[in-house]
Scaffold this active site. Structure first.
Site, short mmCIF file in Angstrom:
data_model
loop_
_atom_site.label_atom_id
_atom_site.label_comp_id
_atom_site.label_asym_id
_atom_site.label_seq_id
_atom_site.Cartn_x
_atom_site.Cartn_y
_atom_site.Cartn_z
N HIS A 94 0.80 -1.23 0.00
CA HIS A 94 0.00 0.00 0.00
C HIS A 94 0.83 1.28 0.00
O HIS A 94 0.30 2.36 -0.25
CB HIS A 94 -0.94 0.02 1.21
CG HIS A 94 -0.26 0.46 2.48
ND1 HIS A 94 0.49 -0.40 3.25
CD2 HIS A 94 -0.20 1.67 3.10
CE1 HIS A 94 0.97 0.26 4.29
NE2 HIS A 94 0.57 1.51 4.23
N ARG A 95 2.13 1.20 0.27
CA ARG A 95 2.94 2.41 0.37
C ARG A 95 2.93 3.20 -0.94
O ARG A 95 3.02 2.62 -2.02
CB ARG A 95 4.38 2.06 0.71
CG ARG A 95 4.59 1.56 2.12
CD ARG A 95 4.76 2.70 3.08
NE ARG A 95 5.02 2.19 4.43
CZ ARG A 95 5.07 2.95 5.52
NH1 ARG A 95 4.90 4.25 5.41
NH2 ARG A 95 5.29 2.42 6.69
#
Length: 327
Positions: free
Chosen positions: A175-176
């Site tokens: 998700h970064r």
């Protein structure tokens, strides 16, 4: 001591917000600002404006903020500008990568906080190196370790799990922004996941799903995309996985709590003690490194988790005691 809970709305997806209040018996927020979905600057600015209004209304003795999100920085700034003491939980972490929004948030929050609750000795030393006064640093341990210990017996198998008919699996999260906003990095990670021997369960973050869909990226059949899961389901998946692959800071620690090897899709981590202990491998977005790390993790024994890297499971009690002295 009375607490007033404010939910900024930064995580506005029901599977990433409401479910945690319900599963963990967290009191319903006194205020929900419903702010989310914009850029980092837009969100932080809107939160700052609304939080200042609330602080002027409530006039708290202290504002408690956690972690390194936009909400963390907005809460700390709003309080500091009104001369209200700020207490920062999970203070002192450093990745030394200023391209990460989270790094900016945590550094700024630390340097406007009155009391800094650190989870590890490394975190305390980082603050001392930066000139933070010793008396304001409180090494209490990690509240995530408290939570992992407290909720372990309530872990819940997802209702969809049996339909996958998997005997073993690797749990993966991506998700970064550094991975989801860079199609080159994202494609490299997905190519590696699609080429390893393990079956993978990937709870898909809404932002990641949108990027993958827009780019027309395809996974191979060994990667099982599922909806975001709640904390108790995530706990079950972590505890029952072969090992874990992630770009999340928190999941790196949870892998350790559950005695699992971790492969991390980043070039650096704020949880350096896990790398030093040999239970966390940094691979960035390099396909060859990812595949090699999977092979190593497959053969490695589970971490023994004997060292008290994150305290004794009573960090919350120590924090409450310190806050009571400020009230």
């Amino acid at each position: 001591m009375t607490e007033v809970v404010v939910h900024t709305g930064q995580h506005y997806d029901a599977n990433m917000s409401d479910v945690f209040f319900a599963e963990l018996d967290i009191p319903k927020p006194n205020y929900n600002l419903n702010i989310g979905g914009g850029s980092h600057g837009e969100n932080t600015g809107r939160m700052l404006e609304k939080l200042e209004e609330l602080l002027l209304k409530e006039l708290p003795n202290v504002v408690l903020v956690y972690g390194d999100t936009d909400s963390t920085l907005a809460g700390a700034l709003a309080a500091a500008k009104l001369n209200i003491p700020v207490a920062h939980v999970e203070a002192g972490l450093r990745s030394y990568n200023r391209a990460m929004p989270e790094e900016i948030n945590r550094v700024l929050t630390d340097h406007i906080s009155s009391i800094l609750f650190t989870p590890t000795l490394n975190a305390s030393n980082n603050l001392i190196t930066e000139g933070v006064a010793d008396f304001s640093i409180k090494l209490v341990g990690d509240v995530m370790y408290d939570a992992a210990t407290f909720y372990a017996s309530r872990a819940a198998k997802p209702d969809w799990f049996d339909r996958l008919t998997l005997s073993d699996f690797v749990l993966c999260t991506i998700h970064r922004a550094e991975n989801t906003n860079d199609l080159g990095r994202l494609k490299e990670i997905i190519a590696a996941l699609s080429n390893v021997n393990e079956d993978i369960i990937l709870p898909i973050h809404p932002r990641t799903r949108n990027v993958i869909s827009d780019a027309g990226i395809q996974f191979s059949s060994n990667v099982n995309l599922v909806k975001p899961v709640g904390y108790l389901e995530m706990t079950w998946l972590e505890a029952n996985s072969l090992f874990i692959a992630t770009d999340s800071g928190g999941v790196q620690k949870e892998a350790f709590f559950h005695k699992k090897q971790c492969v991390t899709f980043r070039e650096e981590t704020e949880w350096t003690e896990l790398v030093e202990a040999g239970v966390n491998t940094l691979v960035g977005a390099n396909k060859e490194l990812i595949e090699s790390a999977f092979e190593t993790a497959r053969r490695s024994s589970s971490p023994k988790n004997t060292a008290q890297l994150y305290g004794s499971g009573n960090a919350a009690e120590l924090i409450v005691h310190e806050l009571s002295l400020m009230a």
